[in-house]
Design a protein around this motif. Structure first.
Motif, mmCIF file in Angstrom:
data_model
loop_
_atom_site.group_PDB
_atom_site.id
_atom_site.type_symbol
_atom_site.label_atom_id
_atom_site.label_comp_id
_atom_site.label_asym_id
_atom_site.label_seq_id
_atom_site.Cartn_x
_atom_site.Cartn_y
_atom_site.Cartn_z
ATOM 1 N N LEU A 19 48.151 38.877 17.863
ATOM 2 C CA LEU A 19 47.603 38.060 16.777
ATOM 3 C C LEU A 19 47.981 36.596 16.959
ATOM 4 O O LEU A 19 47.146 35.696 16.785
ATOM 5 C CB LEU A 19 48.104 38.579 15.433
ATOM 6 C CG LEU A 19 47.599 39.954 15.001
ATOM 7 C CD1 LEU A 19 48.295 40.403 13.718
ATOM 8 C CD2 LEU A 19 46.092 39.935 14.796
ATOM 9 N N LEU A 20 49.241 36.357 17.322
ATOM 10 C CA LEU A 20 49.686 34.990 17.564
ATOM 11 C C LEU A 20 48.944 34.381 18.746
ATOM 12 O O LEU A 20 48.549 33.205 18.715
ATOM 13 C CB LEU A 20 51.194 34.978 17.822
ATOM 14 C CG LEU A 20 51.830 33.620 18.143
ATOM 15 C CD1 LEU A 20 51.600 32.624 16.995
ATOM 16 C CD2 LEU A 20 53.322 33.796 18.421
ATOM 17 N N ARG A 36 33.290 36.500 15.508
ATOM 18 C CA ARG A 36 33.671 37.871 15.223
ATOM 19 C C ARG A 36 32.673 38.889 15.774
ATOM 20 O O ARG A 36 33.080 39.935 16.305
ATOM 21 C CB ARG A 36 33.816 38.059 13.699
ATOM 22 C CG ARG A 36 34.348 39.426 13.291
ATOM 23 C CD ARG A 36 34.529 39.538 11.792
ATOM 24 N NE ARG A 36 33.268 39.570 11.062
ATOM 25 C CZ ARG A 36 32.795 38.577 10.345
ATOM 26 N NH1 ARG A 36 33.450 37.437 10.262
ATOM 27 N NH2 ARG A 36 31.645 38.691 9.696
ATOM 28 N N ALA A 84 40.498 23.531 17.875
ATOM 29 C CA ALA A 84 41.178 22.767 16.828
ATOM 30 C C ALA A 84 41.250 21.279 17.169
ATOM 31 O O ALA A 84 41.008 20.877 18.313
ATOM 32 C CB ALA A 84 42.590 23.329 16.619
ATOM 33 N N LEU A 96 45.930 35.168 19.772
ATOM 34 C CA LEU A 96 44.541 34.896 19.386
ATOM 35 C C LEU A 96 44.451 33.580 18.619
ATOM 36 O O LEU A 96 43.571 32.747 18.894
ATOM 37 C CB LEU A 96 44.008 36.051 18.533
ATOM 38 C CG LEU A 96 42.595 35.883 17.965
ATOM 39 C CD1 LEU A 96 41.577 35.721 19.081
ATOM 40 C CD2 LEU A 96 42.236 37.073 17.078
ATOM 41 N N VAL A 97 45.363 33.391 17.670
ATOM 42 C CA VAL A 97 45.366 32.146 16.898
ATOM 43 C C VAL A 97 45.632 30.951 17.808
ATOM 44 O O VAL A 97 44.952 29.914 17.713
ATOM 45 C CB VAL A 97 46.422 32.218 15.776
ATOM 46 C CG1 VAL A 97 46.578 30.858 15.106
ATOM 47 C CG2 VAL A 97 46.047 33.277 14.755
ATOM 48 N N THR A 98 46.592 31.090 18.704
ATOM 49 C CA THR A 98 46.927 29.996 19.613
ATOM 50 C C THR A 98 45.753 29.652 20.523
ATOM 51 O O THR A 98 45.453 28.473 20.758
ATOM 52 C CB THR A 98 48.151 30.368 20.468
ATOM 53 O OG1 THR A 98 49.252 30.694 19.610
ATOM 54 C CG2 THR A 98 48.555 29.215 21.372
ATOM 55 N N ALA A 124 50.059 23.607 20.110
ATOM 56 C CA ALA A 124 49.838 24.894 20.762
ATOM 57 C C ALA A 124 50.203 24.827 22.242
ATOM 58 O O ALA A 124 50.813 25.750 22.788
ATOM 59 C CB ALA A 124 48.386 25.321 20.588
ATOM 60 N N ILE A 142 42.522 30.162 19.950
ATOM 61 C CA ILE A 142 41.462 29.525 19.162
ATOM 62 C C ILE A 142 41.824 28.073 18.845
ATOM 63 O O ILE A 142 40.969 27.180 18.899
ATOM 64 C CB ILE A 142 41.197 30.330 17.876
ATOM 65 C CG1 ILE A 142 40.545 31.673 18.225
ATOM 66 C CG2 ILE A 142 40.303 29.547 16.919
ATOM 67 C CD1 ILE A 142 40.336 32.597 17.045
ATOM 68 N N VAL A 143 43.099 27.848 18.530
ATOM 69 C CA VAL A 143 43.544 26.473 18.276
ATOM 70 C C VAL A 143 43.334 25.609 19.511
ATOM 71 O O VAL A 143 42.819 24.482 19.427
ATOM 72 C CB VAL A 143 45.027 26.460 17.850
ATOM 73 C CG1 VAL A 143 45.588 25.038 17.902
ATOM 74 C CG2 VAL A 143 45.181 27.027 16.450
ATOM 75 N N ARG A 184 42.312 32.855 25.803
ATOM 76 C CA ARG A 184 41.611 31.572 25.975
ATOM 77 C C ARG A 184 40.673 31.625 27.180
ATOM 78 O O ARG A 184 39.534 31.135 27.128
ATOM 79 C CB ARG A 184 42.621 30.443 26.158
ATOM 80 C CG ARG A 184 42.015 29.058 26.265
ATOM 81 C CD ARG A 184 43.094 27.996 26.244
ATOM 82 N NE ARG A 184 43.952 28.073 27.422
ATOM 83 C CZ ARG A 184 43.721 27.405 28.555
ATOM 84 N NH1 ARG A 184 42.647 26.625 28.659
ATOM 85 N NH2 ARG A 184 44.553 27.501 29.563
ATOM 86 N N SER A 204 47.883 34.355 24.818
ATOM 87 C CA SER A 204 46.982 33.262 24.430
ATOM 88 C C SER A 204 46.239 32.710 25.638
ATOM 89 O O SER A 204 45.064 32.336 25.535
ATOM 90 C CB SER A 204 47.764 32.143 23.744
ATOM 91 O OG SER A 204 48.569 31.420 24.660
#
Length: 219
Positions: A29-30, A128, A41, A32-34, A49, A36-37, A102, A98
């Motif tokens: 999960l971390l 999604r 972002a 995936l967020v990283t 990141a 995407i950032v 990525r 990540s």
């Protein structure tokens, strides 16, 4: 050896397996967020990141565990061994996964984004429903390898007193004075777990390959 086997298996089921599953889930999960950032972002968040990934990938996992468990108390942050190990492994898996995520998101053709937008999808919907399913199929092999490596890397938690499989073997060695037998026994248990996971990985990759071929045939 026979007498020590139940203790080693119990330690594996009680600590090694939960530590692996929780760390990988949270780390994914971390990651995936990283990812995407880093891809979408604003620049300040991208810099943060990148710094996180650079630090974690550039330092040994064992050192990271020591900083969290032995170093943070000097700042007044006291953590039990298992939570400290969980945080350390999660941060480590997050950084490495990540980069995988990525890369696979970037590998999805730009036309897939355009196709999603053309039928009225928003950015979250496109991500999604269109991008992540395609990227996930490509990410299965490297993420599976990361998971298998994590199973073995959890043995490093013994260095911060987590009573997982390897530390249990060390404790038994301290009373039986049979290091060769006990460490080989522990190695065989790790080997068995890795072999089972490798077999599951092959089946999972085969299933995703068939699914991918089905989608391409429909297209």
């Amino acid at each position: 050896m026979v007498d020590s086997l139940p203790a080693l298996l119990l330690a594996g089921l009680t600590f090694t397996v939960p530590l692996t599953l929780l760390s990988f889930t949270l780390g994914l999960l971390l990651g995936l967020v990283t990812a995407i950032v880093r891809l979408f972002a604003p620049a300040p968040l991208v810099a943060i990141a990148r710094l996180y990934v650079w630090v974690i990938r550039g330092t040994p996992l064992l050192v990271q565990l020591f900083v969290i468990f032995y170093g943070l108390p000097s700042l007044g942050i006291l953590l039990d061994a298992f939570p400290a190990a969980l945080i350390g492994f999660t941060l480590n898996i997050g950084a490495y996964s990540s980069e995988i995520i990525r890369a696979v998101i970037s590998s999805v053709p730009r036309g897939q984004w355009e196709a999603a937008y053309s039928i009225g999808m928003s950015w979250p919907q496109a991500m999604r429903r269109t991008i992540l399913p395609q990227a996930g199929r490509v990410a299965v092999p490297p993420l599976s390898n990361t998971f298998i490596s994590l199973v073995k890397d959890t043995s490093l938690a013994a260095a911060i007193t987590v009573p997982e499989l390897f530390q249990t073997a060390q404790r038994i060695v301290a009373t039986t004075y049979e290091p060769l037998i006990l460490y080989i026994e522990a190695a065989l248990i790790y080997l068995a777990m890795s072999s089972v996971l490798s077999a599951l990985q092959v089946k999972l990759e085969s299933r995703f390959a068939r699914y991918g071929g089905f989608l391409e045939a429909r297209a």
